[in-house]
Design an enzyme around this catalytic site. Structure first.
Site, PDB file in Angstrom:
ATOM      1  N   GLN A 100       0.857  -1.185   0.000  1.00 19.03           N
ATOM      2  CA  GLN A 100       0.000   0.000   0.000  1.00 19.03           C
ATOM      3  C   GLN A 100       0.890   1.232   0.000  1.00 19.03           C
ATOM      4  OE1 GLN A 100      -2.145   1.532   3.516  1.00 19.03           O
ATOM      5  NE2 GLN A 100      -4.019   1.162   2.364  1.00 19.03           N
ATOM      6  N   TYR A 170      -6.326  11.094   3.265  1.00 17.53           N
ATOM      7  CA  TYR A 170      -4.893  11.234   3.026  1.00 17.53           C
ATOM      8  C   TYR A 170      -4.740  12.204   1.845  1.00 17.53           C
ATOM      9  CZ  TYR A 170      -3.536   7.366   6.165  1.00 17.53           C
ATOM     10  OH  TYR A 170      -3.293   6.571   7.263  1.00 17.53           O
ATOM     11  N   ALA A 345      -9.843  -7.490   7.407  1.00 18.64           N
ATOM     12  CA  ALA A 345      -8.843  -6.944   8.324  1.00 18.64           C
ATOM     13  C   ALA A 345      -9.041  -7.519   9.717  1.00 18.64           C
ATOM     14  CB  ALA A 345      -8.907  -5.418   8.333  1.00 18.64           C
ATOM     15  N   ARG A 346     -10.076  -7.047  10.433  1.00 14.92           N
ATOM     16  CA  ARG A 346     -10.261  -7.457  11.824  1.00 14.92           C
ATOM     17  C   ARG A 346     -10.502  -8.956  11.974  1.00 14.92           C
ATOM     18  NH1 ARG A 346     -14.746  -3.021  13.137  1.00 14.92           N
ATOM     19  NH2 ARG A 346     -15.165  -3.507  10.952  1.00 14.92           N
TER      20      ARG A 346
END
Length: 410
Positions: A100, A170, A345-346
């Site tokens: 990433q 971002y 993810a989690r």
């Protein structure tokens, strides 16, 4: 054609994955002074052993001033041996690995970077208690070029893909947001101008790597704040990226690390845990006004699916579904709705071998309870606190065995 099996091979650009599951980018908090650590290698090897088709290393800043943490890896000669060791270790377990890449922009950490955070327009970041300055056109051009150089170095390091960060306010995402971007030049105003940074970044990456590795764009559908970037603008931006030919797959996300960080995650907002890892005066600020900045949202499986379907209907690009992927039912629904891949993810933080378990038992459900207490651990090494309560992390790649990160440098 019938929907593919999520555990069957799938292709993104030139890369074929052994199955259609991806470890989503979650900042690991395991680098030290810009170098890969053995812990960071082990973190991703665990998911490769656990059966994912690809794991994503997050977050590799394209330049020093784009880091959101002063220990974060960015693309230097010194970081390359560790990155090569990481990709080789993941490949040895049969999985692909993505880098990433991005620039923190207004979310960057100016104190650690010893450089100002850059935003479309000057603004104060209440969550981090710092301010950002307006990026000049020279700043924009430098950061666009840095994305291309980072993608080239990703090839040198052995990565199979780059995931370009166009979300969470971002740098690129902050320009997309009409709430954050108050410019009046060619990078502000209407959507085409606000999308210029994102499109130029993707053009820089494509020009640098061609079709040697896969290019994924991770882009917001919704900033989660009034007046921010929303689905009605995300659809045409996705179509422009497809028409530009700069993207092999889209991963749609949501939320703003600058203005509403919990919007992406849904579930609990663990304010006490966040306060416990913050330095002063941020710790006091979290205790006093954290409930206004870190909000709780109801969780449900596949919670980004409804909005992501709108993008799916508007483009022909392969798409990766993110958000609440916890069982075979939601995975099969994603495949039926035309998504090519799912990103977790989690669920994988809780059970790194979740994909292998799913292959053995289609009725398997993730043990993640969405307490989100994993989120503050990215300051000390990202993990599920229900199974791993470690509070420090170890050594930089290439350091003598037993070299430990002094707690005061974390």
């Amino acid at each position: 054609m019938p929907a593919p099996d999520v555990l069957s091979p799938g292709r993104i650009g030139p890369v074929e994955l052994r199955n259609r599951t991806i470890k989503a980018a979650t900042y690991e908090g395991l680098a030290h002074r810009g170098l890969v650590t053995q812990d960071l290698v082990d973190f991703h090897v665990a998911y490769a052993k656990g059966g994912v088709g690809m794991t994503t290393v997050a977050y590799l800043a394209v330049d020093r001033d784009g880091r959101t943490d002063r220990h974060q890896v960015y693309w230097t000669d010194e970081s390359m041996p560790g990155l090569r060791a990481l990709t080789e270790a993941v490949h040895a377990e049969g999985a692909a690995v993505s880098a990433q890449i991005g620039h923190g922009g207004p979310v960057a950490e100016p104190r650690g970077n010893k450089a100002p955070a850059l935003a479309p327009s000057k603004r104060v970041n209440l969550i981090a208690m710092n301010a950002s300055q307006a990026a000049t056109v020279d700043d924009i051009q430098r950061i666009v070029a840095a994305h291309g150089r980072a993608a080239s170095r990703a090839i040198e390091a052995g990565f199979d893909a780059v995931e370009v960060h166009l979300g969470h306010n971002y740098f690129a995402s902050s320009f997309l947001s009409p709430k954050v971007n108050r410019r009046t030049d060619d990078y502000g105003g209407g959507l085409r101008n606000r999308a210029r940074v994102a499109r130029e970044i993707m053009e820089s990456v494509r020009a640098a790597v061609g079709d040697r590795i896969a290019i994924i764009a991770k882009m917001n559908m919704d900033d989660g704040v009034p007046g921010g970037f929303w689905l009605d603008e995300a659809i045409p931006v996705a179509q422009w990226l497809e028409a530009d030919g700069t993207v092999d797959a889209l991963e749609m996300t949501a939320g703003s690390s600058l203005l509403n960080p919990m919007y992406l995650f849904k579930g609990d907002a663990p304010l006490d845990d966040f306060a416990g890892v913050m330095p002063q005066p941020i710790r006091t600020g979290v205790k006093l006004i954290g409930h206004r900045l870190l909000k709780s949202y109801p969780y449900e499986d596949g919670y980004l699916l409804e909005d992501a379907r709108q993008i799916r209907a508007a483009v022909d690009l392969p798409m990766i579904l993110l958000g609440g992927i916890t069982n075979r039912t939601v995975m099969d629904q994603a495949m039926a709705d035309g998504f090519g891949f799912v990103a977790m993810a989690r669920a994988l933080l809780r059970e790194p071998d979740f994909v292998n378990q799913l292959a053995a038992d289609a009725g398997k459900r993730s043990l993640c309870n969405h307490c989100n207490r994993c989120m503050p651990t990215n300051f000390t090494g990202t993990r599920c606190v229900l199974v791993d309560r470690r509070t420090t992390r170890s050594m930089s790649w290439g350091k003598p065995e037993g070299y430990a990160v002094p707690p005061e440098t974390r």
